[in-house]
Write a protein that holds these residues in place. Structure first.
Motif, mmCIF file in Angstrom:
data_model
loop_
_atom_site.group_PDB
_atom_site.id
_atom_site.type_symbol
_atom_site.label_atom_id
_atom_site.label_comp_id
_atom_site.label_asym_id
_atom_site.label_seq_id
_atom_site.Cartn_x
_atom_site.Cartn_y
_atom_site.Cartn_z
ATOM 1 N N LEU A 139 0.831 -1.205 0.000
ATOM 2 C CA LEU A 139 0.000 0.000 0.000
ATOM 3 C C LEU A 139 0.865 1.256 0.000
ATOM 4 C CD1 LEU A 139 -2.681 1.524 0.223
ATOM 5 C CD2 LEU A 139 -2.579 1.169 2.713
ATOM 6 N N LEU A 140 1.875 1.304 0.865
ATOM 7 C CA LEU A 140 2.756 2.456 0.909
ATOM 8 C C LEU A 140 3.525 2.599 -0.402
ATOM 9 C CD1 LEU A 140 3.672 4.704 2.875
ATOM 10 C CD2 LEU A 140 5.663 3.274 3.387
ATOM 11 N N SER A 141 3.868 1.483 -1.014
ATOM 12 C CA SER A 141 4.568 1.526 -2.299
ATOM 13 C C SER A 141 3.694 2.164 -3.370
ATOM 14 C CB SER A 141 4.971 0.111 -2.735
ATOM 15 O OG SER A 141 5.773 -0.511 -1.762
ATOM 16 N N GLY A 142 2.411 1.815 -3.385
ATOM 17 C CA GLY A 142 1.495 2.417 -4.351
ATOM 18 C C GLY A 142 1.338 3.911 -4.129
ATOM 19 N N ILE A 143 1.227 4.319 -2.854
ATOM 20 C CA ILE A 143 1.128 5.747 -2.549
ATOM 21 C C ILE A 143 2.391 6.473 -2.987
ATOM 22 C CG2 ILE A 143 0.981 7.414 -0.664
ATOM 23 C CD1 ILE A 143 -0.731 5.365 0.852
ATOM 24 N N ALA A 144 3.556 5.861 -2.709
ATOM 25 C CA ALA A 144 4.829 6.478 -3.086
ATOM 26 C C ALA A 144 4.939 6.654 -4.593
ATOM 27 C CB ALA A 144 5.992 5.631 -2.561
ATOM 28 N N LEU A 145 4.441 5.694 -5.351
ATOM 29 C CA LEU A 145 4.502 5.787 -6.809
ATOM 30 C C LEU A 145 3.638 6.944 -7.309
ATOM 31 C CD1 LEU A 145 5.712 4.448 -9.313
ATOM 32 C CD2 LEU A 145 3.683 2.986 -9.416
ATOM 33 N N VAL A 146 2.448 7.111 -6.731
ATOM 34 C CA VAL A 146 1.563 8.226 -7.107
ATOM 35 C C VAL A 146 2.217 9.564 -6.779
ATOM 36 C CG1 VAL A 146 -0.631 9.357 -6.569
ATOM 37 C CG2 VAL A 146 -0.558 6.886 -6.914
ATOM 38 N N LEU A 147 2.799 9.662 -5.582
ATOM 39 C CA LEU A 147 3.431 10.917 -5.172
ATOM 40 C C LEU A 147 4.658 11.229 -6.027
ATOM 41 C CD1 LEU A 147 3.171 10.639 -1.275
ATOM 42 C CD2 LEU A 147 1.602 11.746 -2.871
ATOM 43 N N ALA A 148 5.408 10.184 -6.407
ATOM 44 C CA ALA A 148 6.565 10.400 -7.278
ATOM 45 C C ALA A 148 6.127 10.952 -8.630
ATOM 46 C CB ALA A 148 7.338 9.093 -7.449
ATOM 47 N N ALA A 149 5.053 10.418 -9.175
ATOM 48 C CA ALA A 149 4.531 10.928 -10.443
ATOM 49 C C ALA A 149 4.051 12.367 -10.294
ATOM 50 C CB ALA A 149 3.395 10.029 -10.931
ATOM 51 N N ALA A 150 3.413 12.670 -9.160
ATOM 52 C CA ALA A 150 2.874 14.016 -8.955
ATOM 53 C C ALA A 150 3.972 15.054 -8.870
ATOM 54 C CB ALA A 150 2.023 14.037 -7.681
ATOM 55 N N VAL A 151 5.034 14.778 -8.098
ATOM 56 C CA VAL A 151 6.077 15.779 -7.921
ATOM 57 C C VAL A 151 6.897 15.961 -9.197
ATOM 58 C CG1 VAL A 151 7.928 14.269 -7.053
ATOM 59 C CG2 VAL A 151 7.751 16.633 -6.231
ATOM 60 N N ALA A 152 6.953 14.925 -10.044
ATOM 61 C CA ALA A 152 7.661 15.039 -11.322
ATOM 62 C C ALA A 152 6.809 15.671 -12.411
ATOM 63 C CB ALA A 152 8.134 13.657 -11.762
ATOM 64 N N GLY A 153 5.523 15.877 -12.141
ATOM 65 C CA GLY A 153 4.635 16.483 -13.137
ATOM 66 C C GLY A 153 4.120 15.503 -14.156
ATOM 67 N N LEU A 154 3.972 14.228 -13.767
ATOM 68 C CA LEU A 154 3.491 13.195 -14.677
ATOM 69 C C LEU A 154 2.024 12.889 -14.414
ATOM 70 C CD1 LEU A 154 6.532 10.728 -14.476
ATOM 71 C CD2 LEU A 154 6.049 12.419 -16.261
ATOM 72 N N PRO A 155 1.275 12.449 -15.425
ATOM 73 C CA PRO A 155 -0.111 12.049 -15.202
ATOM 74 C C PRO A 155 -0.149 10.757 -14.399
ATOM 75 C CG PRO A 155 0.567 11.557 -17.455
ATOM 76 C CD PRO A 155 1.695 12.314 -16.828
ATOM 77 N N PRO A 156 -1.244 10.474 -13.690
ATOM 78 C CA PRO A 156 -2.498 11.236 -13.657
ATOM 79 C C PRO A 156 -2.591 12.159 -12.457
ATOM 80 C CG PRO A 156 -2.853 9.110 -12.637
ATOM 81 C CD PRO A 156 -1.376 9.194 -12.949
ATOM 82 N N ALA A 157 -1.492 12.703 -11.972
ATOM 83 C CA ALA A 157 -1.502 13.463 -10.730
ATOM 84 C C ALA A 157 -1.553 14.965 -11.002
ATOM 85 C CB ALA A 157 -0.277 13.097 -9.899
#
Length: 522
Positions: free
Chosen positions: A390-408
């Protein structure tokens, strides 16, 4: 008898005679609520068991008031309330437009989620030494800074949240905290001194501190008054507060030292107040001077975003890495200030809201990673995917968001800023935004590969070091931040509309001025 009548007439000419409606109290409710709850928490500081719950109630009320205030501003336009029944500019005005209301709501939501995380992160000692009163006092200053319509009052609210942030920074009295607090305090003292000097200079030129009054008088004084000097002083003072290059070295030297929830609050909120102040002064009060300094601001933006991204790449401590990502994000927001167009300013506003959410979430993620892996260092972290998918999935979403990648949420403000830069033929700014995003993606991708995918030494997965209740609160806080990050990425239109409205209000301040001086009064 005649003298008494004349005195009454003179007083009435400078006073407000109509009563304040109940709805208008929404303007100051985000300041009154945390101030009252902070005082209550201070009075009952020995009842440490209930402090977290009382703070959550207070912050919940704060978020509700800020949501209602934003809704009212979107419906009716900018709102103003002047203290002491004195007509502006003699009384101190609180003036709320879409920009201030949006930033206030974002900051209140972040503080509420951090207070949930603090239930597990702040022990009895931290509660005894005032974590929750300091938190409420800091939110009083943050809300006041976003809602005030008086530039000296802005300085006062700066001092309120800076003083409370000192208390949060040294909570625990460890050597590293005291060292970080010293650097933080010295640089903030320099910045606030510059702010005060600039404000005294401004008062000497304009004879007023009311922002609406300054905005309507600036064009008439531009040919005779040294407004460029004023704008440059505010750029330096607020640039230091926002951690812009070259006055940003205090941030990575201090933000990794406090408790992780305090680092999350600082990373999410404090630099955004500097950005807000730059937008308010340079875009609304001194637009001609901002345009003249646009190339300089653009160079500062490029240096800030690239230095932050390269600094993040060089770090092995997750907290230091995220501190440099805060700096890189400040550079992205400064790019919107440099462009100065409605799309550019709206992109900076949207990115600031995104940064509040993502940087808070990343610091909380660092705390959860340490509990699972036993360290903040990427040299020691490994195998976290096995320990917590679960934490790994959250970390992946946050990594995409801070890099400016979709879908964040990080994608759309960068799209807006890139479009604004291309429209202005600022290809150098476009390239820097894209390059900083690419470097950020490498930095967070490296973190994810080392901490989550790398096989642990001996093949054994790390074990959780927190109680089940603590893990539940930690994951819950991260999910609560991740949801709006994903929703803003999937459905950005409502925030884009508000950001465009806020940008238009800065570029054309007639609505802001009209709220303070209705029908040309004053």
């Amino acid at each position: 008898m005649t003298g008494e009548t004349e005195r009454a007439v003179e007083m009435a000419a400078g006073m407000m005679t109509t009563p304040v409606t109940a709805a208008d109290w929404l303007v100051v409710a985000p300041i009154i609520i945390p101030l009252i709850f902070g005082a209550v928490l201070l009075m009952f500081r020995h009842e440490t068991r209930w402090q977290g719950v009382v703070a959550l109630v207070g912050l919940g009320a704060l978020v509700g008031a800020e949501a209602a205030l934003l809704a009212r501003v979107l419906e009716n336009g900018p709102l103003a309330m002047t203290m002491g029944s004195w007509l502006p500019p003699f009384g101190i005005s609180f003036t709320v437009d879409a920009l201030g209301a949006l930033f206030a709501l974002g900051s209140g939501g972040v503080a509420f989620i951090c207070a949930i995380f603090a239930l597990r992160d702040i022990g009895a000692s931290g509660r005894r030494y005032g974590f929750y009163p300091f938190l409420m006092l800091m939110m009083t200053g943050v809300s006041g800074a976003f809602l005030t319509g008086d530039i000296f009052n802005l300085y006062v609210w700066f001092e309120v949240f800076v003083i409370s942030s000192f208390g949060l920074l040294i909570l625990g009295s460890e050597k590293a905290q005291l060292d970080g607090a010293t650097k933080y305090a010295i640089l903030n003292l320099v910045a606030t001194t510059l702010f005060l000097v600039a404000t005294a200079y401004l008062y000497g030129i304009f004879g007023t501190l009311n922002m609406a009054d300054i905005a309507r008088k600036a064009s008439g004084l531009r040919e005779t008054a040294p407004l460029m000097t004023l704008a440059a002083l505010y750029l330096l003072a607020f640039g230091m507060k926002a951690a812009a290059f070259p006055v940003n070295f205090w941030l990575p030297a201090s933000y990794h030292t406090p408790r992780i929830v305090v680092g999350a609050l600082f990373g999410g909120l404090l630099t955004k107040i500097g950005i807000y102040s730059l937008l308010r002064t340079l875009v609304m009060l001194f637009p001609v001077e901002r345009a003249a300094m646009s190339e300089l601001i653009g160079l500062v933006a490029i240096a800030t975003m690239l230095l932050g991204a390269l600094g993040a790449l060089a770090q092995s401590d997750t907290r230091r890495m995220f501190g440099f990502l805060v700096i890189s994000g400040v550079g992205v927001m400064l790019a919107g200030l440099a462009l100065g167009s409605e799309t550019g300013v709206a992109g900076a506003i949207f990115y600031a809201l995104h940064s509040m959410l993502i940087m808070t979430a990343l610091y909380l993620l660092a705390g959860m990673m340490r509990e699972l892996g036993g360290s903040f260092s990427l040299h020691e972290l490994s195998g976290l995917y096995r320990a917590s998918p679960l934490l790994s999935g959250i970390a992946l979403v946050l990594a995409a968001a801070v890099a400016g990648l979709p879908p964040a949420s990080g994608l759309w403000p960068k799209v807006m800023l890139v479009k604004a830069a291309l429209d202005a033929d600022a290809w150098w700014l476009t390239g820097a935004i894209l390059l900083s995003g690419f470097l950020t993606m490498i930095a967070v991708g490296r973190m994810f590969l080392l901490a989550y995918w790398r096989e642990p030494a001996g093949g054994r997965s790390p074990a959780a070091r927190a109680e089940p209740a603590g893990l539940f609160l930690g994951h819950g806080a991260l999910i609560a931040l991740s949801l709006p990050i994903v929703l803003l990425g999937l459905f950005p239109e409502p925030v884009i509309r508000v950001a465009n409205l806020a940008a238009a209000g800065l570029l054309n301040s007639s609505g802001y001025i009209g709220a303070v001086f209705p029908a040309g009064g004053g």
